[in-house]
Enzyme design. Structure first.
Site, PDB file in Angstrom:
ATOM      1  N   ARG A 170     -20.167  18.995 -12.795  1.00  0.00           N
ATOM      2  CA  ARG A 170     -19.793  17.925 -11.873  1.00  0.00           C
ATOM      3  C   ARG A 170     -18.858  16.942 -12.565  1.00  0.00           C
ATOM      4  O   ARG A 170     -19.164  16.450 -13.661  1.00  0.00           O
ATOM      5  CB  ARG A 170     -21.043  17.198 -11.358  1.00  0.00           C
TER       6      ARG A 170
ATOM      7  N   GLU B  92       0.872  -1.174   0.000  1.00  0.00           N
ATOM      8  CA  GLU B  92       0.000   0.000   0.000  1.00  0.00           C
ATOM      9  C   GLU B  92       0.910   1.226   0.000  1.00  0.00           C
ATOM     10  O   GLU B  92       1.406   1.654   1.022  1.00  0.00           O
ATOM     11  CB  GLU B  92      -0.916  -0.007   1.227  1.00  0.00           C
TER      12      GLU B  92
ATOM     13  N   ASP C 247      -8.347  -4.310   6.830  1.00  0.00           N
ATOM     14  CA  ASP C 247      -7.405  -3.184   6.928  1.00  0.00           C
ATOM     15  C   ASP C 247      -6.931  -3.046   8.375  1.00  0.00           C
ATOM     16  O   ASP C 247      -6.682  -1.945   8.874  1.00  0.00           O
ATOM     17  CB  ASP C 247      -8.055  -1.882   6.441  1.00  0.00           C
TER      18      ASP C 247
ATOM     19  N   ALA D  98      -7.279   5.280  11.490  1.00  0.00           N
ATOM     20  CA  ALA D  98      -5.943   4.736  11.246  1.00  0.00           C
ATOM     21  C   ALA D  98      -6.042   3.232  11.022  1.00  0.00           C
ATOM     22  O   ALA D  98      -5.695   2.424  11.882  1.00  0.00           O
ATOM     23  CB  ALA D  98      -5.030   5.040  12.433  1.00  0.00           C
TER      24      ALA D  98
ATOM     25  N   ASP E 208     -16.493  -2.844   9.001  1.00  0.00           N
ATOM     26  CA  ASP E 208     -16.371  -2.950  10.454  1.00  0.00           C
ATOM     27  C   ASP E 208     -17.488  -2.217  11.181  1.00  0.00           C
ATOM     28  O   ASP E 208     -17.524  -2.201  12.412  1.00  0.00           O
ATOM     29  CB  ASP E 208     -15.003  -2.429  10.919  1.00  0.00           C
TER      30      ASP E 208
END
Length: 393
Positions: free
Chosen positions: A234, A132, A281, A320, A255
């Site tokens: 847009r 990542e 994640d 985070a 989650d």
């Protein structure tokens, strides 16, 4: 060969639940499936009517159990793997954070060492690493440390590929960066999958990325461009492209914190079942009590606070990563979002297996498939886990 029969279970199939069943494992594979009470084996386990599903597959996970894969030690790597295995994960793709090259090299070395060890056969399968960064948009860094963000130049990414020596499976790269699409075109033939994320891409950038070989979008909605106004008009972004184009499979952190239930339901309605991949994640605080933890390595990590079921950056606004485990993802989708259990399980088994190229051996309860299994009750509380037919939890 030792054989195990898990009797009296409800099988979780991609399109249905099948109660009153039994499953036999032998030689690390699923050997037989039949009615409860009809199969024989060296060991017979009473499943007590619980659900039996394929082992969960997490393609985006940074750590857990107090460990981060960026710690790059055997102890930390095994510790994080075991922490997630307790919650039903039988295959995982350890995920990096934007960092200095020597930390990435240490990450690859630690993963290789664990995969060569004797205990690996009792741990989740690791088909490769998910990088990542470091090629992300600074304005969409999220929890990525901005000090290490850079542009994808051939000299730089070729150096990383060389040190990885075949361990890179997925690479999250912002597709609008100069050189990003050229990078994907060159590396896709080597088996590296590209995921668009941490990105300011406009719709046209996201479409060009598809043509360059991108097949996934990293943690949908998080650190991702959406509609902006230019001279009154847009202009859609990566979010809209990922939802619209079937070529994009989308990671979803289900989650119950990153995305409200209404958005989880919207994703299911607009994207369709087959293109949704649930991911944790998760960072090192997964499976741990509330408190302060380092996001990233013990050497270079950023201090974050875990409370209310989520990890918070010091600004109190940004998340985070997560402290989720795969069973929690299934629970949220099933119990809160109202997604049928077979669909919720498909999003964490069949779909990720297909996306990363292991669908011929993992992700389904079929004869000949790897005997990676998870037994859980209606609250999605894990009762036992099997990897290659061996009980590990």
């Amino acid at each position: 060969m030792n054989s195990i029969v898990i009797d009296n279970v409800t099988l979780v199939l991609p399109d249905s639940l099948k109660a009153g069943m039994a499953l036999k494992t032998e030689g690390g594979k699923i050997a037989e499936i039949g009615k409860a009470g009809t199969l024989t084996g060296d060991t017979v386990v009473d499943g007590q009517g619980n659900y039996l599903a394929p082992g969960f597959i997490d393609i985006h996970v940074h750590g857990g159990g107090g460990h981060d894969f960026m710690d790059a030690t055997v102890e930390a790597t095994v510790g994080a793997m075991r922490a997630h295995m307790q919650h039903g994960t039988t295959t995982m793709v350890p995920t990096s954070l934007t960092s200095e090259d020597y930390e990435l090299e240490a990450l690859f070395d630690s993963i290789r060492t664990v995969k060569k060890s004797a205990e690996y056969e009792s741990l989740p399968c690791v088909p490769g690493v998910h990088l990542e960064g470091p090629y992300v948009a600074a304005a969409m860094a999220g929890a990525q440390d901005p000090k290490y963000i850079k542009s994808p130049t051939p000299d730089d990414w070729r150096k990383i590929v060389k040190m990885a020596d075949g361990e890179i499976l997925i690479w999250t790269v912002a597709p609008e960066l100069e050189g990003a699409c050229e990078m994907a075109k060159e590396l896709r033939p080597e088996g590296i999958l590209f995921s668009a994320g941490h990105s300011e891409a406009k719709y046209s950038d996201a479409v060009a990325a598809i043509e360059a070989g991108y097949t996934m979008a990293t943690h949908l909605y998080s650190s991702m461009s959406t509609i902006i106004r230019e001279n009154g008009y847009r202009v859609p972004g990566l979010l809209e492209a990922a939802l619209l184009h079937d070529e994009y499979a989308v990671e979803v952190i289900a989650d119950g914190k990153h995305l409200p239930i209404s958005l989880l339901q919207l994703i299911r309605k607009t994207k369709g079942l087959d293109r949704i991949v649930l991911v944790t994640d998760a960072m090192r605080g997964a499976g741990m009590p509330d408190g302060e933890y380092l996001l990233g390595s013990l050497r270079k990590g950023q201090l974050v606070s875990v409370f209310d079921g989520i990890a918070h950056m010091p600004d109190g606004i940004s998340f985070a990563g997560s402290v989720a485990t795969t069973d929690r993802l299934v629970r949220v989708m099933y119990k809160q979002a109202g997604i049928p259990l077979p669909e919720a399980v498909t999003m964490i088994t069949v779909n990720p297996a297909r996306e990363i190229g292991i669908g011929d051996c993992k992700g389904k309860l079929e004869i000949g498939m790897d005997a990676d299994l998870v037994l859980f009750d209606d609250d999605i509380t894990v009762k036992s886990v099997y990897i290659g037919g061996k009980k590990t939890v």
